[in-house]
Enzyme design. Structure first.
Site, PDB file in Angstrom:
ATOM      1  N   TYR A  24       0.713  -1.168  -0.147  1.00 55.16           N
ATOM      2  CA  TYR A  24       0.021   0.018  -0.067  1.00 55.16           C
ATOM      3  C   TYR A  24       0.766   1.553  -0.049  1.00 55.16           C
ATOM      4  CZ  TYR A  24      -4.484  -2.445   0.663  1.00 55.16           C
ATOM      5  OH  TYR A  24      -5.614  -3.425   0.891  1.00 55.16           O
ATOM      6  N   LYS A  68       4.215 -14.954   3.926  1.00 59.54           N
ATOM      7  CA  LYS A  68       4.545 -15.711   2.814  1.00 59.54           C
ATOM      8  C   LYS A  68       5.949 -15.882   2.505  1.00 59.54           C
ATOM      9  CE  LYS A  68       2.962 -18.314  -0.456  1.00 59.54           C
ATOM     10  NZ  LYS A  68       2.396 -19.645  -0.211  1.00 59.54           N
ATOM     11  N   ASP A 107      -1.525 -18.467   3.428  1.00 60.55           N
ATOM     12  CA  ASP A 107      -2.528 -19.369   2.680  1.00 60.55           C
ATOM     13  C   ASP A 107      -3.223 -20.382   3.670  1.00 60.55           C
ATOM     14  OD1 ASP A 107      -0.123 -20.656   2.764  1.00 60.55           O
ATOM     15  OD2 ASP A 107      -0.130 -21.192   0.846  1.00 60.55           O
ATOM     16  N   ASP A 137      -5.838  -7.027   4.777  1.00 61.65           N
ATOM     17  CA  ASP A 137      -7.237  -6.646   4.192  1.00 61.65           C
ATOM     18  C   ASP A 137      -7.873  -7.780   3.841  1.00 61.65           C
ATOM     19  OD1 ASP A 137      -8.808  -4.784   2.799  1.00 61.65           O
ATOM     20  OD2 ASP A 137      -7.836  -5.609   1.048  1.00 61.65           O
ATOM     21  N   ASP A 158     -11.729  -9.512   5.424  1.00 59.90           N
ATOM     22  CA  ASP A 158     -13.048 -10.035   5.175  1.00 59.90           C
ATOM     23  C   ASP A 158     -13.460 -11.203   5.286  1.00 59.90           C
ATOM     24  OD1 ASP A 158     -13.119  -7.270   3.843  1.00 59.90           O
ATOM     25  OD2 ASP A 158     -14.125  -8.035   1.954  1.00 59.90           O
TER      26      ASP A 158
HETATM   27  C1  IPM Z   1     -10.340  -1.682   3.882  1.00 59.69           C
HETATM   28  C2  IPM Z   1     -10.596  -1.454   2.492  1.00 59.69           C
HETATM   29  C3  IPM Z   1      -9.618  -0.565   1.676  1.00 59.69           C
HETATM   30  C4  IPM Z   1      -8.207  -1.205   1.903  1.00 59.69           C
HETATM   31  C5  IPM Z   1      -9.852   0.152   0.442  1.00 59.69           C
HETATM   32  C6  IPM Z   1     -11.073   0.914   0.091  1.00 59.69           C
HETATM   33  C7  IPM Z   1      -8.518   0.794  -0.128  1.00 59.69           C
HETATM   34  O1  IPM Z   1     -10.647  -2.422   1.624  1.00 59.69           O
HETATM   35  O2  IPM Z   1     -10.245  -0.898   4.858  1.00 59.69           O
HETATM   36  O3  IPM Z   1     -10.375  -2.862   4.127  1.00 59.69           O
HETATM   37  O4  IPM Z   1      -7.734  -1.892   1.219  1.00 59.69           O
HETATM   38  O5  IPM Z   1      -7.512  -0.869   3.115  1.00 59.69           O
HETATM   39 MN    MN Z   2     -10.816  -4.413   2.872  1.00 55.31          MN
END
Ligand code: IPM
Ligand code: MN
Ligand code: NAD
Length: 353
Positions: free
Chosen positions: A135, A186, A219, A243, A247
């Site tokens: 990032y 990794k 993984d 990130d 999720d």
């Molecule tokens: C998060 C989001 C952001 C990230 C995006 C919107 C750039 O996915 O906060 O998890 O990747 O950090």
């Molecule tokens: Mn995210």
């Protein structure tokens, strides 16, 4: 006096933030705590109207608050995400919010997608390095638009950056009475970055002999999070892996609508936001689940030393889940505003102290 800056942002970010501010206000009302809550318009609408993403004075302004509450950024009218990158990364990087704290905590058995798992099995914290890695924005494009196009995106890992997030992971585990810290990378394929993470993590681990340090390749970690999430206390990883895995962590908690996060620099102004995005297809329809944003407001309150108010909010959310006063993603039949209202009422009616 608590001073809180609010950036609703775009899409459902605006709708869930309204409810998060409502819950936060109701909780502070219970203790009669004085506060200032100021809203900032930065987002797609503001960008399209004025050409401004994050104004130059923004960071200085934000430093004047105790904490920031953010909705989400992303709007189909800004296809290159220019404003979102400027605002979100502008704040995360500009305020050096190096800890992305993302609790993975199931609050009701019935919303877990895993068979037979309960709230006891899903309760750990994921720490995502938040200021470097892929990032960092280092790289470039060459011969763009031609058949010979090249794109380079560098993975930046610094000793200082890796060390501070690893140390935070151990310190957090100890402070919360948790025993295990797991680092994920990794390093079998990404040799150079992996070597830095491995050495740094194990060196920091020696400062915490009372804690158990372990490692999984990313993984394998993804697989283990689904197979047996009960094995984790604190997990620390880099920006990109964190990130993706959070999720997955959100899904374990009932979905993206449930997951809360904090972008933290210990001791400094920090920013709290749900893990989800602006979900444009749900925007303006009063269907978004506000609980992730509301739980982020609880994390904010905890961070600014208002643990009691944070607990009030959490209990109200747990009560709503138990009574199925939820949005459709959780099987309920309420809208965003109605869930917000249910939570506010429970905060207002909670027995004192
Ligand atoms: C998060 C989001 C952001 C990230 C995006 C919107 C750039 O996915 O906060 O998890 O990747 O950090
Ligand atoms: Mn995210
Ligand atoms: P998203 O999180 O916005 O939505 C993905 C899906 O998850 C939605 O379609 C919906 O089904 C579900 N979902 C998310 N939040 C929900 C909620 N509160 N209640 C119910 N269901 C919910 O991810 P996306 O579609 O990949 O991204 C949309 C935009 O948001 C993009 O522009 C993206 O870059 C941005 N984004 C911003 C942030 C942020 O500002 N921190 C985070 C993630 C994505």
């Amino acid at each position: 006096m608590s001073r809180i800056a609010v950036i609703p942002g775009d899409g459902i970010g605006i709708e869930v933030t309204r409810e998060a501010v409502g819950a936060l206000t109701a909780a502070l009302d219970r203790s009669g705590a004085p506060r200032v809550i100021d809203e900032f318009p930065w987002g797609a609408e503001h960008y399209l109207k004025t050409g401004e993403t994050l104004p130059p004075a923004a960071l200085e302004k934000l430093r004047g608050y105790d904490a920031i509450l953010l909705g989400a950024l992303g709007d189909p009218r800004v296809p290159d995400m220019r404003h979102a990158a400027d605002i979100l990364f502008g704040i995360r990087f500009g305020l050096d919010l190096y800890v992305n704290l993302r609790p993975v905590r199931l609050l009701d058995d019935r919303i877990c997608p895993l068979k037979g798992r309960t709230t006891r099995d899903v309760d750990f914290v994921m720490l995502r390095e938040n200021t470097e890695g892929l990032y960092a924005g280092i790289g470039g494009q060459f011969r763009k638009g031609t058949a010979d196009e090249v794109a380079i995106q560098e993975d930046i890992n610094t000793r200082r950056g890796v060390e501070r997030i690893c140390r935070h992971a151990f310190a957090l585990a100890r402070a919360r009475g948790r025993r295990k810290v797991l680092m994920s990378d990794k390093s079998n394929a990404l040799r150079f970055a992996g070597d830095l993470w491995q050495r740094t993590f194990h060196e920091v681990a020696r400062e915490f002999p009372d804690l158990e340090a372990s490692h999984l390749y990313v993984d394998a970690l993804a697989m283990q999070m689904v197979r047996d999430p009960s094995q984790f206390d604190v997990v620390v990883t880099n920006n990109m892996f964190g990130d993706i895995l959070t999720d997955l962590g959100a899904a374990l908690q009932g979905g993206l609508g449930m997951a809360a996060s904090g972008n933290i620099h210990p001791g400094r102004v920090s920013m709290f936001e749900p893990v989800h995005g602006s979900a444009p297809k749900h925007a303006g329809r009063n269907v978004a689940n506000p609980m992730g944003a509301i739980l982020s407001a609880a994390l904010l309150l905890e961070h600014i030393g208002r643990a009691e108010e944070a607990r009030l909010i959490e209990s109200a959310v747990i009560d709503c889940l138990r009574e199925r006063r939820t949005t459709r993603d959780l099987g309920g039949d309420l809208g965003t505003r109605e869930v917000g209202e249910e939570i506010r009422q429970r905060i207002e009616r909670a027995p004192a102290g």
